[in-house]
Design a protein around this motif. Sequence first.
Motif, PDB file in Angstrom:
ATOM      1  N   LYS A  22       0.834  -1.204   0.000  1.00  0.00           N
ATOM      2  CA  LYS A  22       0.000   0.000   0.000  1.00  0.00           C
ATOM      3  C   LYS A  22       0.871   1.257   0.000  1.00  0.00           C
ATOM      4  O   LYS A  22       0.564   2.243  -0.687  1.00  0.00           O
ATOM      5  N   ALA A  23       1.954   1.226   0.774  1.00  0.00           N
ATOM      6  CA  ALA A  23       2.876   2.362   0.769  1.00  0.00           C
ATOM      7  C   ALA A  23       3.501   2.531  -0.614  1.00  0.00           C
ATOM      8  O   ALA A  23       3.647   3.650  -1.117  1.00  0.00           O
ATOM      9  N   ALA A  24       3.853   1.417  -1.250  1.00  0.00           N
ATOM     10  CA  ALA A  24       4.445   1.473  -2.582  1.00  0.00           C
ATOM     11  C   ALA A  24       3.440   1.981  -3.611  1.00  0.00           C
ATOM     12  O   ALA A  24       3.790   2.761  -4.507  1.00  0.00           O
ATOM     13  N   TYR A  25       2.187   1.552  -3.490  1.00  0.00           N
ATOM     14  CA  TYR A  25       1.125   2.011  -4.390  1.00  0.00           C
ATOM     15  C   TYR A  25       1.025   3.533  -4.346  1.00  0.00           C
ATOM     16  O   TYR A  25       0.981   4.206  -5.387  1.00  0.00           O
ATOM     17  N   ARG A  26       1.004   4.081  -3.150  1.00  0.00           N
ATOM     18  CA  ARG A  26       0.923   5.530  -2.988  1.00  0.00           C
ATOM     19  C   ARG A  26       2.171   6.212  -3.564  1.00  0.00           C
ATOM     20  O   ARG A  26       2.070   7.192  -4.310  1.00  0.00           O
ATOM     21  N   MET A  27       3.348   5.705  -3.225  1.00  0.00           N
ATOM     22  CA  MET A  27       4.592   6.337  -3.671  1.00  0.00           C
ATOM     23  C   MET A  27       4.727   6.323  -5.193  1.00  0.00           C
ATOM     24  O   MET A  27       5.130   7.315  -5.807  1.00  0.00           O
ATOM     25  N   ILE A  28       4.374   5.202  -5.804  1.00  0.00           N
ATOM     26  CA  ILE A  28       4.514   5.091  -7.255  1.00  0.00           C
ATOM     27  C   ILE A  28       3.522   5.999  -7.969  1.00  0.00           C
ATOM     28  O   ILE A  28       3.869   6.693  -8.934  1.00  0.00           O
ATOM     29  N   LEU A  29       2.268   6.012  -7.499  1.00  0.00           N
ATOM     30  CA  LEU A  29       1.287   6.896  -8.112  1.00  0.00           C
ATOM     31  C   LEU A  29       1.705   8.356  -7.982  1.00  0.00           C
ATOM     32  O   LEU A  29       1.637   9.125  -8.950  1.00  0.00           O
ATOM     33  N   GLU A  30       2.147   8.747  -6.788  1.00  0.00           N
ATOM     34  CA  GLU A  30       2.524  10.144  -6.590  1.00  0.00           C
ATOM     35  C   GLU A  30       3.737  10.517  -7.439  1.00  0.00           C
ATOM     36  O   GLU A  30       3.817  11.628  -7.972  1.00  0.00           O
ATOM     37  N   ALA A  31       4.695   9.592  -7.576  1.00  0.00           N
ATOM     38  CA  ALA A  31       5.861   9.858  -8.419  1.00  0.00           C
ATOM     39  C   ALA A  31       5.445  10.015  -9.879  1.00  0.00           C
ATOM     40  O   ALA A  31       5.931  10.903 -10.590  1.00  0.00           O
ATOM     41  N   PHE A  32       4.515   9.177 -10.332  1.00  0.00           N
ATOM     42  CA  PHE A  32       4.028   9.283 -11.710  1.00  0.00           C
ATOM     43  C   PHE A  32       3.295  10.596 -11.934  1.00  0.00           C
ATOM     44  O   PHE A  32       3.506  11.290 -12.931  1.00  0.00           O
ATOM     45  N   TRP A  33       2.428  10.947 -11.010  1.00  0.00           N
ATOM     46  CA  TRP A  33       1.678  12.190 -11.160  1.00  0.00           C
ATOM     47  C   TRP A  33       2.596  13.407 -11.203  1.00  0.00           C
ATOM     48  O   TRP A  33       2.345  14.367 -11.921  1.00  0.00           O
ATOM     49  N   LYS A  34       3.681  13.361 -10.425  1.00  0.00           N
ATOM     50  CA  LYS A  34       4.628  14.479 -10.387  1.00  0.00           C
ATOM     51  C   LYS A  34       5.647  14.429 -11.524  1.00  0.00           C
ATOM     52  O   LYS A  34       6.405  15.375 -11.710  1.00  0.00           O
ATOM     53  N   GLY A  35       5.695  13.299 -12.232  1.00  0.00           N
ATOM     54  CA  GLY A  35       6.705  13.141 -13.271  1.00  0.00           C
ATOM     55  C   GLY A  35       8.081  12.865 -12.707  1.00  0.00           C
ATOM     56  O   GLY A  35       9.094  13.156 -13.352  1.00  0.00           O
ATOM     57  N   ASP A  36       8.132  12.270 -11.514  1.00  0.00           N
ATOM     58  CA  ASP A  36       9.396  11.989 -10.831  1.00  0.00           C
ATOM     59  C   ASP A  36       9.960  10.644 -11.306  1.00  0.00           C
ATOM     60  O   ASP A  36       9.749   9.605 -10.673  1.00  0.00           O
ATOM     61  N   GLU A  37      10.670  10.661 -12.409  1.00  0.00           N
ATOM     62  CA  GLU A  37      11.173   9.416 -12.995  1.00  0.00           C
ATOM     63  C   GLU A  37      12.319   8.818 -12.187  1.00  0.00           C
ATOM     64  O   GLU A  37      12.562   7.607 -12.242  1.00  0.00           O
ATOM     65  N   GLU A  38      13.023   9.629 -11.430  1.00  0.00           N
ATOM     66  CA  GLU A  38      14.109   9.106 -10.608  1.00  0.00           C
ATOM     67  C   GLU A  38      13.571   8.178  -9.520  1.00  0.00           C
ATOM     68  O   GLU A  38      14.107   7.098  -9.282  1.00  0.00           O
ATOM     69  N   THR A  39      12.487   8.597  -8.877  1.00  0.00           N
ATOM     70  CA  THR A  39      11.865   7.742  -7.861  1.00  0.00           C
ATOM     71  C   THR A  39      11.266   6.488  -8.500  1.00  0.00           C
ATOM     72  O   THR A  39      11.394   5.374  -7.953  1.00  0.00           O
ATOM     73  N   LEU A  40      10.637   6.635  -9.650  1.00  0.00           N
ATOM     74  CA  LEU A  40      10.068   5.477 -10.336  1.00  0.00           C
ATOM     75  C   LEU A  40      11.143   4.445 -10.665  1.00  0.00           C
ATOM     76  O   LEU A  40      10.892   3.239 -10.604  1.00  0.00           O
ATOM     77  N   ALA A  41      12.334   4.905 -11.007  1.00  0.00           N
ATOM     78  CA  ALA A  41      13.414   3.978 -11.350  1.00  0.00           C
ATOM     79  C   ALA A  41      13.775   3.076 -10.175  1.00  0.00           C
ATOM     80  O   ALA A  41      14.194   1.930 -10.369  1.00  0.00           O
ATOM     81  N   TRP A  42      13.586   3.567  -8.947  1.00  0.00           N
ATOM     82  CA  TRP A  42      13.871   2.764  -7.762  1.00  0.00           C
ATOM     83  C   TRP A  42      12.779   1.734  -7.489  1.00  0.00           C
ATOM     84  O   TRP A  42      13.037   0.677  -6.910  1.00  0.00           O
ATOM     85  N   LEU A  43      11.576   2.054  -7.887  1.00  0.00           N
ATOM     86  CA  LEU A  43      10.426   1.276  -7.432  1.00  0.00           C
ATOM     87  C   LEU A  43       9.855   0.306  -8.449  1.00  0.00           C
ATOM     88  O   LEU A  43       9.124  -0.611  -8.072  1.00  0.00           O
ATOM     89  N   VAL A  44      10.151   0.482  -9.735  1.00  0.00           N
ATOM     90  CA  VAL A  44       9.527  -0.357 -10.758  1.00  0.00           C
ATOM     91  C   VAL A  44      10.582  -0.941 -11.689  1.00  0.00           C
ATOM     92  O   VAL A  44      11.684  -0.393 -11.835  1.00  0.00           O
ATOM     93  N   GLU A  45      10.237  -2.064 -12.315  1.00  0.00           N
ATOM     94  CA  GLU A  45      11.136  -2.683 -13.284  1.00  0.00           C
ATOM     95  C   GLU A  45      11.112  -1.903 -14.599  1.00  0.00           C
ATOM     96  O   GLU A  45      10.241  -1.064 -14.837  1.00  0.00           O
ATOM     97  N   ASP A  46      12.081  -2.218 -15.459  1.00  0.00           N
ATOM     98  CA  ASP A  46      12.305  -1.417 -16.667  1.00  0.00           C
ATOM     99  C   ASP A  46      11.090  -1.336 -17.579  1.00  0.00           C
ATOM    100  O   ASP A  46      10.778  -0.268 -18.117  1.00  0.00           O
ATOM    101  N   ASP A  47      10.393  -2.460 -17.798  1.00  0.00           N
ATOM    102  CA  ASP A  47       9.260  -2.445 -18.719  1.00  0.00           C
ATOM    103  C   ASP A  47       8.154  -1.516 -18.222  1.00  0.00           C
ATOM    104  O   ASP A  47       7.554  -0.762 -18.997  1.00  0.00           O
ATOM    105  N   VAL A  48       7.881  -1.582 -16.931  1.00  0.00           N
ATOM    106  CA  VAL A  48       6.846  -0.728 -16.363  1.00  0.00           C
ATOM    107  C   VAL A  48       7.311   0.729 -16.377  1.00  0.00           C
ATOM    108  O   VAL A  48       6.540   1.640 -16.695  1.00  0.00           O
ATOM    109  N   ARG A  49       8.582   0.947 -16.058  1.00  0.00           N
ATOM    110  CA  ARG A  49       9.112   2.312 -16.061  1.00  0.00           C
ATOM    111  C   ARG A  49       9.015   2.941 -17.446  1.00  0.00           C
ATOM    112  O   ARG A  49       8.729   4.143 -17.583  1.00  0.00           O
ATOM    113  N   ALA A  50       9.236   2.128 -18.478  1.00  0.00           N
ATOM    114  CA  ALA A  50       9.144   2.660 -19.847  1.00  0.00           C
ATOM    115  C   ALA A  50       7.734   3.154 -20.137  1.00  0.00           C
ATOM    116  O   ALA A  50       7.544   4.192 -20.781  1.00  0.00           O
ATOM    117  N   GLY A  51       6.737   2.417 -19.667  1.00  0.00           N
ATOM    118  CA  GLY A  51       5.358   2.841 -19.870  1.00  0.00           C
ATOM    119  C   GLY A  51       5.044   4.132 -19.129  1.00  0.00           C
ATOM    120  O   GLY A  51       4.398   5.043 -19.670  1.00  0.00           O
TER     121      GLY A  51
END
Length: 216
Positions: free
Chosen positions: A93-122
């Motif tokens: 649940k914490a990861a769900y919140r962090m990933i959504l908020e990073a996506f909404w903000k366009g924070d690709e650096e945080t996304l790189a820590w939390l998701v695999e490459d294929d998902v990050r590309a999307g």
Amino acid sequence: MVTVYIILFAFVAGFLALRLYAVLGKRTGHEQVLHKPAEERVPVPPMQRTIDVVPEVRETGGRNIEAGAEAGLRQVIQADSSFDVAQFVDGSKAAYRMILEAFWKGDEETLAWLVEDDVRAGFSQAIADRNEAGHVLENRLVAIERAAIVEAGVENKVARIAVRFDADIASVTRDKDGNVIAGSLTDAVEAHDIWTFARSLRSDDPNWKLVETDEA
């Protein structure tokens, strides 16, 4: 819509890493045993006998495991005896919140820590398209109404766990001039997602990463 230990990696990198490691999946020894009717039980594939008893799937609080996931969770626990279901769900649940908020903000650096490459590309493509259109998201995760493990298993020493999230999200999209072009921050909409997290059991890295997203 755009998946023990923990997915948390960095508050500035280090703080979040330690924080999520503290919540995603360590067995505490105080969990309640999960009971289920005999007709709902999923048979577990026979395993070679060992001295230790196969750990039982455990949880605390409300029901956070769907019936079809129990056999797979037993495989995960058999492969990693320190894994804890309730703490993993809290961490997801914490990861769900962090990933959504990073996506909404366009924070690709945080996304790189939390998701695999294929998902990050999307995510990256969606962020690029949004930036090109001059759109800005002002979304807010109001509440996660429910998070439940719907599928789990171990294959080729890789553990995978799918979690269904039922959440309320307030969203608004603005144009480059700040005008609202879609959504509302006063009226939340329901979101139903299934995110799959994975971790290599061959690795010393305790972190789980998001490897797949889907709508429930």
